[in-house]
Design a protein around this motif. Sequence first.
Motif, PDB file in Angstrom:
ATOM      1  N   ALA A  26       0.809  -1.222   0.000  1.00 25.61           N
ATOM      2  CA  ALA A  26       0.000   0.000   0.000  1.00 25.61           C
ATOM      3  C   ALA A  26       0.840   1.269   0.000  1.00 25.61           C
ATOM      4  O   ALA A  26       0.483   2.253  -0.646  1.00 25.61           O
ATOM      5  N   ALA A  27       1.951   1.285   0.704  1.00 21.59           N
ATOM      6  CA  ALA A  27       2.764   2.498   0.824  1.00 21.59           C
ATOM      7  C   ALA A  27       3.879   2.566  -0.214  1.00 21.59           C
ATOM      8  O   ALA A  27       4.711   3.468  -0.172  1.00 21.59           O
ATOM      9  N   VAL A  28       3.875   1.633  -1.165  1.00 22.13           N
ATOM     10  CA  VAL A  28       4.956   1.566  -2.151  1.00 22.13           C
ATOM     11  C   VAL A  28       4.440   2.030  -3.507  1.00 22.13           C
ATOM     12  O   VAL A  28       3.511   1.443  -4.052  1.00 22.13           O
ATOM     13  N   ASP A  29       5.049   3.076  -4.033  1.00 18.53           N
ATOM     14  CA  ASP A  29       4.715   3.560  -5.368  1.00 18.53           C
ATOM     15  C   ASP A  29       5.542   2.741  -6.351  1.00 18.53           C
ATOM     16  O   ASP A  29       6.729   2.987  -6.537  1.00 18.53           O
ATOM     17  N   THR A  30       4.921   1.753  -6.949  1.00 20.73           N
ATOM     18  CA  THR A  30       5.667   0.815  -7.780  1.00 20.73           C
ATOM     19  C   THR A  30       4.860   0.354  -8.973  1.00 20.73           C
ATOM     20  O   THR A  30       3.644   0.353  -8.946  1.00 20.73           O
ATOM     21  N   GLU A  31       5.574  -0.055  -9.965  1.00 25.39           N
ATOM     22  CA  GLU A  31       4.959  -0.669 -11.134  1.00 25.39           C
ATOM     23  C   GLU A  31       5.198  -2.172 -11.132  1.00 25.39           C
ATOM     24  O   GLU A  31       5.097  -2.817 -12.169  1.00 25.39           O
ATOM     25  N   LEU A  32       5.515  -2.743  -9.950  1.00 25.61           N
ATOM     26  CA  LEU A  32       5.679  -4.187  -9.858  1.00 25.61           C
ATOM     27  C   LEU A  32       4.373  -4.863 -10.266  1.00 25.61           C
ATOM     28  O   LEU A  32       3.291  -4.409  -9.898  1.00 25.61           O
ATOM     29  N   SER A  33       4.484  -5.938 -10.984  1.00 29.74           N
ATOM     30  CA  SER A  33       3.292  -6.675 -11.393  1.00 29.74           C
ATOM     31  C   SER A  33       2.723  -7.441 -10.205  1.00 29.74           C
ATOM     32  O   SER A  33       3.390  -7.645  -9.196  1.00 29.74           O
ATOM     33  N   THR A  34       1.498  -7.873 -10.345  1.00 23.18           N
ATOM     34  CA  THR A  34       0.885  -8.705  -9.313  1.00 23.18           C
ATOM     35  C   THR A  34       1.705  -9.973  -9.123  1.00 23.18           C
ATOM     36  O   THR A  34       1.917 -10.408  -7.989  1.00 23.18           O
ATOM     37  N   ALA A  35       2.208 -10.552 -10.202  1.00 26.51           N
ATOM     38  CA  ALA A  35       3.039 -11.759 -10.097  1.00 26.51           C
ATOM     39  C   ALA A  35       4.309 -11.482  -9.292  1.00 26.51           C
ATOM     40  O   ALA A  35       4.710 -12.296  -8.460  1.00 26.51           O
ATOM     41  N   ASP A  36       4.944 -10.318  -9.524  1.00 30.54           N
ATOM     42  CA  ASP A  36       6.131  -9.940  -8.744  1.00 30.54           C
ATOM     43  C   ASP A  36       5.781  -9.829  -7.257  1.00 30.54           C
ATOM     44  O   ASP A  36       6.502 -10.321  -6.396  1.00 30.54           O
ATOM     45  N   LYS A  37       4.674  -9.168  -6.968  1.00 32.34           N
ATOM     46  CA  LYS A  37       4.263  -8.980  -5.580  1.00 32.34           C
ATOM     47  C   LYS A  37       3.961 -10.331  -4.921  1.00 32.34           C
ATOM     48  O   LYS A  37       4.312 -10.556  -3.762  1.00 32.34           O
ATOM     49  N   LEU A  38       3.328 -11.227  -5.657  1.00 34.61           N
ATOM     50  CA  LEU A  38       3.042 -12.561  -5.134  1.00 34.61           C
ATOM     51  C   LEU A  38       4.323 -13.338  -4.874  1.00 34.61           C
ATOM     52  O   LEU A  38       4.453 -14.029  -3.862  1.00 34.61           O
ATOM     53  N   ASP A  39       5.286 -13.231  -5.797  1.00 32.72           N
ATOM     54  CA  ASP A  39       6.575 -13.906  -5.610  1.00 32.72           C
ATOM     55  C   ASP A  39       7.260 -13.423  -4.340  1.00 32.72           C
ATOM     56  O   ASP A  39       7.805 -14.214  -3.571  1.00 32.72           O
ATOM     57  N   ILE A  40       7.236 -12.121  -4.111  1.00 30.60           N
ATOM     58  CA  ILE A  40       7.858 -11.543  -2.915  1.00 30.60           C
ATOM     59  C   ILE A  40       7.124 -12.015  -1.664  1.00 30.60           C
ATOM     60  O   ILE A  40       7.735 -12.525  -0.721  1.00 30.60           O
ATOM     61  N   ALA A  41       5.812 -11.849  -1.639  1.00 34.56           N
ATOM     62  CA  ALA A  41       5.025 -12.188  -0.452  1.00 34.56           C
ATOM     63  C   ALA A  41       5.127 -13.670  -0.104  1.00 34.56           C
ATOM     64  O   ALA A  41       5.167 -14.022   1.079  1.00 34.56           O
ATOM     65  N   ALA A  42       5.214 -14.535  -1.097  1.00 36.87           N
ATOM     66  CA  ALA A  42       5.294 -15.972  -0.840  1.00 36.87           C
ATOM     67  C   ALA A  42       6.563 -16.345  -0.083  1.00 36.87           C
ATOM     68  O   ALA A  42       6.567 -17.283   0.705  1.00 36.87           O
ATOM     69  N   VAL A  43       7.642 -15.616  -0.290  1.00 31.45           N
ATOM     70  CA  VAL A  43       8.913 -15.891   0.382  1.00 31.45           C
ATOM     71  C   VAL A  43       8.884 -15.437   1.840  1.00 31.45           C
ATOM     72  O   VAL A  43       9.523 -16.043   2.704  1.00 31.45           O
ATOM     73  N   LEU A  44       8.153 -14.397   2.132  1.00 33.85           N
ATOM     74  CA  LEU A  44       8.229 -13.750   3.439  1.00 33.85           C
ATOM     75  C   LEU A  44       7.551 -14.499   4.582  1.00 33.85           C
ATOM     76  O   LEU A  44       7.882 -14.275   5.744  1.00 33.85           O
ATOM     77  N   GLY A  45       6.593 -15.359   4.291  1.00 34.83           N
ATOM     78  CA  GLY A  45       5.894 -16.072   5.355  1.00 34.83           C
ATOM     79  C   GLY A  45       5.032 -15.172   6.226  1.00 34.83           C
ATOM     80  O   GLY A  45       4.969 -15.333   7.437  1.00 34.83           O
ATOM     81  N   LEU A  46       4.381 -14.209   5.600  1.00 39.98           N
ATOM     82  CA  LEU A  46       3.539 -13.258   6.321  1.00 39.98           C
ATOM     83  C   LEU A  46       2.069 -13.526   6.032  1.00 39.98           C
ATOM     84  O   LEU A  46       1.730 -14.148   5.032  1.00 39.98           O
ATOM     85  N   LYS A  47       1.217 -13.021   6.899  1.00 38.66           N
ATOM     86  CA  LYS A  47      -0.223 -13.096   6.669  1.00 38.66           C
ATOM     87  C   LYS A  47      -0.880 -11.890   7.321  1.00 38.66           C
ATOM     88  O   LYS A  47      -0.244 -11.158   8.082  1.00 38.66           O
ATOM     89  N   LEU A  48      -2.140 -11.678   6.998  1.00 38.39           N
ATOM     90  CA  LEU A  48      -2.891 -10.580   7.607  1.00 38.39           C
ATOM     91  C   LEU A  48      -3.382 -10.987   8.981  1.00 38.39           C
ATOM     92  O   LEU A  48      -3.790 -12.134   9.196  1.00 38.39           O
TER      93      LEU A  48
END
Length: 170
Positions: A26-48
């Motif tokens: 939300a706080a990142v001004d980026t043109e990262l694709s949804t696939a890029d964001k999913l790749d990053i989030a999958a590594v982090l082991g985070l959840k809401l």
Amino acid sequence: MSAGILTAANCMSSGGVDPLIEVLFAAVDTELSTADKLDIAAVLGLKLGEDGRTVIDASCEMNAYPTITLEDLNDDGSPEVFVQAGNVCNSGFTGSSLWLFIRDSAGRLQANFGFAALGYRRVGNQVQGFPDLELGGPGFCHPVWHWDGTGYVFLRRIEEQPGGCVPPVQ
């Protein structure tokens, strides 16, 4: 959708993008694709968290306080992605871990680091445009990581004060 760890199977909600991705970036001004964001989030082991706004680590169920920074380390026009997140449960005394995502030859973001560290600073040489990076943390001895052409590898330690890198006497 229940608050769970991000996987490819639950990456989309009925309204579009997964809520975890929306909060994480939300706080990142980026043109990262949804696939890029999913790749990053999958590594982090985070959840809401239950409130739908707090990002927690899945292992300890504690706030992970994620921050995402984009920086073009090698001046190729495509930013690398730094993620700082963690707590004392999963990052020890440092309280935070650092990931660096860099595109591989196929264009996919690959994780470098992923361990306890308090940020970074550029030091020393550059290989293929990538600078050596000193990682911060508690104490007076900090590791320097060096780009080897495919990823970052440990190079040496920087001692902040005399004796800073000497192991304690047992």
